[in-house]
Design an enzyme around this catalytic site. Sequence first.
Site, short mmCIF file in Angstrom:
data_model
loop_
_atom_site.label_atom_id
_atom_site.label_comp_id
_atom_site.label_asym_id
_atom_site.label_seq_id
_atom_site.Cartn_x
_atom_site.Cartn_y
_atom_site.Cartn_z
N GLY A 146 -9.13 -10.21 -1.69
CA GLY A 146 -7.98 -10.58 -0.87
C GLY A 146 -7.43 -11.95 -1.22
O GLY A 146 -6.23 -12.11 -1.50
N ARG B 71 0.82 -1.21 0.00
CA ARG B 71 0.00 0.00 0.00
C ARG B 71 0.86 1.26 0.00
O ARG B 71 0.50 2.27 -0.62
CB ARG B 71 -0.94 -0.01 1.20
CG ARG B 71 -2.07 -1.00 1.00
CD ARG B 71 -2.96 -1.15 2.19
NE ARG B 71 -4.16 -1.88 1.80
CZ ARG B 71 -5.05 -2.36 2.64
NH1 ARG B 71 -4.91 -2.18 3.95
NH2 ARG B 71 -6.12 -3.01 2.21
N GLY C 85 -12.81 -4.53 -0.16
CA GLY C 85 -14.22 -4.15 -0.05
C GLY C 85 -14.68 -3.26 -1.19
O GLY C 85 -15.76 -3.44 -1.74
#
Length: 399
Positions: free
Chosen positions: A357, A38, A380
Site C-alpha cells: 500500500g 480496482r 496482503g
Amino acid sequence: MSRFRTLDDIGDVSGKRVLVRVDLNVPMHDGAVSDDTRLRATLPTVTELADRGAIVLLLAHFGRPKSERRPDMSLALVTRPYSEVLGRPVQFINDCVGEDARQGIATLQPGDVAILENTRFHAGEEKNDPALAQAMAALGDLYVNDAFSAAHRAHASTEGLAHLLPAFAGRAMEAELKALEAALGKPERPVAAVVGGAKVSTKLDVLKNLVGKVDHLIIGGGMANTFLAARGVAIGKSLAEKDLAETADEILGAADRAGCTVHLPYDVVVAKEFAAHPPSLRTANVHEVAADEMILDIGPAAVEALADVLKTCRTLVWNGPLGAFETPPFDAATVALARTAAALTQEGSLVSVAGGGDTVAALNQAGAAGDFSFVSTAGGAFLEWMEGKALPGVAALQT
Ligand code: ADP
Ligand code: MG
C-alpha cells in the site's frame, strides 16, 4: 509455479453464465467511489467475456459486513459507478445464491453484465463453506478468478468455487501471476530486493524468504534501524524493535550462508523531531547518530551505492519505502532510487516489480510507478506472495 488456465483456454463462452470473482472493494466517500483503480482493473476481463457473448456475473465482497445484510455495504452502491467505468449497462442482482438470483440471471442476455450482491453477506463465504460454494456454482457454467488481491484468502468465492466449475484466471490475475513469476519464480539474475517500511516484525517472513532467493537484499526504512541496532550501531531515538536483535542477526546469518549480500545504509538522514523540514535536519554517517536524533531516511551516499547495485541487476522486487516518505524531505531516498529503477526498466536492463500500500503511494509520489514493469495493488496477497506462501485462490486455478 504450475500452469494455470486463462481466458485463452476457456473456449466458446457465448450464452454461458460465467461467474467472475473480481475486486470491487473500492473506497467510498459521500456515496461516491473515491478511487476507481480496482474497478478499472477488471475491465479487460469483463469486456472480453461480454464481447465474446458470455453472461458475465460478477462476484465480489464489499467491506466487512460480518454476515449481515447491511445496506451501506451493498454492492448496489457500486453498480452505477461500475457501469460508468465499464461504459455499458450493468444489472444488479440482489443475492449471490438462491432462487431469486437464479431467476434474475435467467433474464440476462448474452453480452450482459451483472453484479451479484456482496458475498460476505453470507456466513459461509469466509468459512469457505462447501454448501455456499455449491450454491454459487449452481448459478454459473464457468468460473473466472480475476481478483489476485483476494487470492490469499480461502473463501467460498475465491477457492471453494474454483473446484466446482471449470476454473480460469482472468486477464488481471494472469498479468499479476506472470509478473510475479518473472520477479521471484524464475527471475533473471542477479536479483535485488528492496525491503523497507516501518517495522521488521511485519515483514519477518518476507525477509526470511528473500534471503534464500535474491542476490542483493537492500534494507531501508525503520526496519534498517533494527538491523543497525542489532549490529551494535547507536541509532539514537530512531524507530526500532530492539527485542528483534536476535532475529535480525539470524536473518543476516542466513543471508550470509545463502550468498545473499545485505545492504544497510552507511549514511542516513536524521532529525531531532519528526516534522516536515525540521531545523535539526542533517545527513550523518550511520556511526554518528546522536542520542537525541532519529533516522528518518537513508542518506544520499547510500542511495548512490544502491543505484550502482541496481545497475548490475536484471530483476528487482520492491516492498516498503526507504524512509518516512509522507513527510518531506524524508521521501528523498525512496524517490531517487525509484526513479533509478524506473529508468533502468525503461532502458530494458531491469525487470521491476513492486507492491504494498505505502510502496505504491511512494512510487506514485515519485512519478515512477508507470515506468516499473509491474506494480501490484494487492496489499496482503502481494506480501504473502513475497513470503513465499502458496495463495489458495491461485493454487485452486492450477492444473
Ligand atoms: P507497505 O505498505 O508498502 O508494505 P509499510 O506499511 O511496511 O509499507 O511501511 C510504510 C511506513 O513506514 C510509512 O508510513 C513510512 O513513513 C514508514 N517508515 C519508513 N521509514 C521510516 C523511518 N526511518 N522511521 C519511521 N517510519 C518509517
Ligand atoms: Mg503499509
